[in-house]
Scaffold this active site. Sequence first.
Site, PDB file in Angstrom:
ATOM      1  N   LYS A  58       2.610 -85.988  41.341  1.00 39.35           N
ATOM      2  CA  LYS A  58       2.367 -87.224  40.587  1.00 39.35           C
ATOM      3  C   LYS A  58       3.489 -87.467  39.582  1.00 39.35           C
ATOM      4  O   LYS A  58       4.004 -88.585  39.475  1.00 39.35           O
ATOM      5  CB  LYS A  58       1.010 -87.143  39.873  1.00 39.35           C
ATOM      6  N   GLN A 102      -6.119 -83.767  34.973  1.00 38.85           N
ATOM      7  CA  GLN A 102      -6.327 -83.244  36.325  1.00 38.85           C
ATOM      8  C   GLN A 102      -7.627 -82.436  36.384  1.00 38.85           C
ATOM      9  O   GLN A 102      -7.885 -81.592  35.533  1.00 38.85           O
ATOM     10  CB  GLN A 102      -5.127 -82.376  36.743  1.00 38.85           C
ATOM     11  N   ASP A 125      -7.480 -92.985  36.172  1.00 42.98           N
ATOM     12  CA  ASP A 125      -8.270 -92.388  37.253  1.00 42.98           C
ATOM     13  C   ASP A 125      -9.625 -93.095  37.434  1.00 42.98           C
ATOM     14  O   ASP A 125     -10.342 -92.829  38.396  1.00 42.98           O
ATOM     15  CB  ASP A 125      -8.554 -90.909  36.954  1.00 42.98           C
TER      16      ASP A 125
HETATM   17  N1  GUN Z   1      -8.716 -83.734  41.234  1.00 38.38           N
HETATM   18  C1  GUN Z   1      -8.876 -84.050  42.524  1.00 38.38           C
HETATM   19  N2  GUN Z   1      -8.555 -85.337  42.738  1.00 38.38           N
HETATM   20  C2  GUN Z   1      -8.179 -85.847  41.556  1.00 38.38           C
HETATM   21  C3  GUN Z   1      -7.748 -87.130  41.126  1.00 38.38           C
HETATM   22  O1  GUN Z   1      -7.648 -88.100  41.893  1.00 38.38           O
HETATM   23  N3  GUN Z   1      -7.453 -87.243  39.805  1.00 38.38           N
HETATM   24  C4  GUN Z   1      -7.564 -86.208  38.947  1.00 38.38           C
HETATM   25  N4  GUN Z   1      -7.262 -86.408  37.668  1.00 38.38           N
HETATM   26  N5  GUN Z   1      -7.981 -85.013  39.302  1.00 38.38           N
HETATM   27  C5  GUN Z   1      -8.284 -84.840  40.598  1.00 38.38           C
END
Ligand code: GUN
Length: 297
Positions: A58, A102, A125
Amino acid sequence: MTQTSSALILKGKPVADKILGELGASIQALAARAGRPPGLAVVLVGEDPASQVYVHLKGKKANELGIATFDHRLPVSTPQADLERLIARLNADPAVDGILVQLPLPAHIREEAVLRRVALGKDVDVFHPENFGLLALKQGVLKPCTPAGVIEILKHYGIEIPGKRAALIGRSKIVGLPLSLLLLHENATVTVCHSRTKDIGAATREADIVIAAMGRARFLKADMVREGAVVVDVGINRVDGNLVGDCDYEALLPKVSAITPVPGGVGPMTVAMLMVNTVRAFRLHALPEEPLQGEGR
Ligand code: GUN
């Protein structure tokens, strides 16, 4: 024996590249008008290897596009209060448009309390309960990354959603539940299966579009889908060092009309949609007088 198949392989990378190409082309001009680039804060607590990979991907993609990143790697022992203080600081930082925490967080952290701390306008998110509610009512400004990525893949490859029967396996907060809402908004007839569903195969065999998102390696077998179904695999499982999805890909291939691979299917879309959300949040913060509408996603 080689099995011939006419199934369309729904690769995510070309879709993600197209979206990111358009986004990247707009960022420089937007940043010039705003006097600053978009900013994404990335918070990782602990050293979960999969999370480290995702966070790295990311951050790298953001930087390639001209999005500034603010990396916060915290030890696994970080107290709840420290994490919440960091979020408060990022909320107040005018250079930060999006805050990505995350998941999963370490077991001693109350995840919901942390996610509630994220400013609504920086919740790229779409994990804050208030933003989730707005999403459910189709009033949200941002769409959750992985669910939005699934919709974008289907649309890109010309797969019709309105009026179709869609069966989801999995009701997680990150994928299944929000994706069920996005599919409803696209006018699909949606069935959500989960661990307590009596006969998942009976539900998925009725569906035109089957989406597996429950995190069990190769769970969806060929006898669980109808001939010509479209299958989307959101699973990422590690089996003997290999990445495998929630679908039995090889067995499904001769039977389906289209299927996403793992890896290379939905994965790249999650990252792309996070970038879309970050730039959207940036525009709302930094260029509030410039309208966003008319951009589809
Ligand atoms: N953990 C698994 N998928 C995601 C996501 O799309 N965003 C975040 N922040 N954590 C995750």
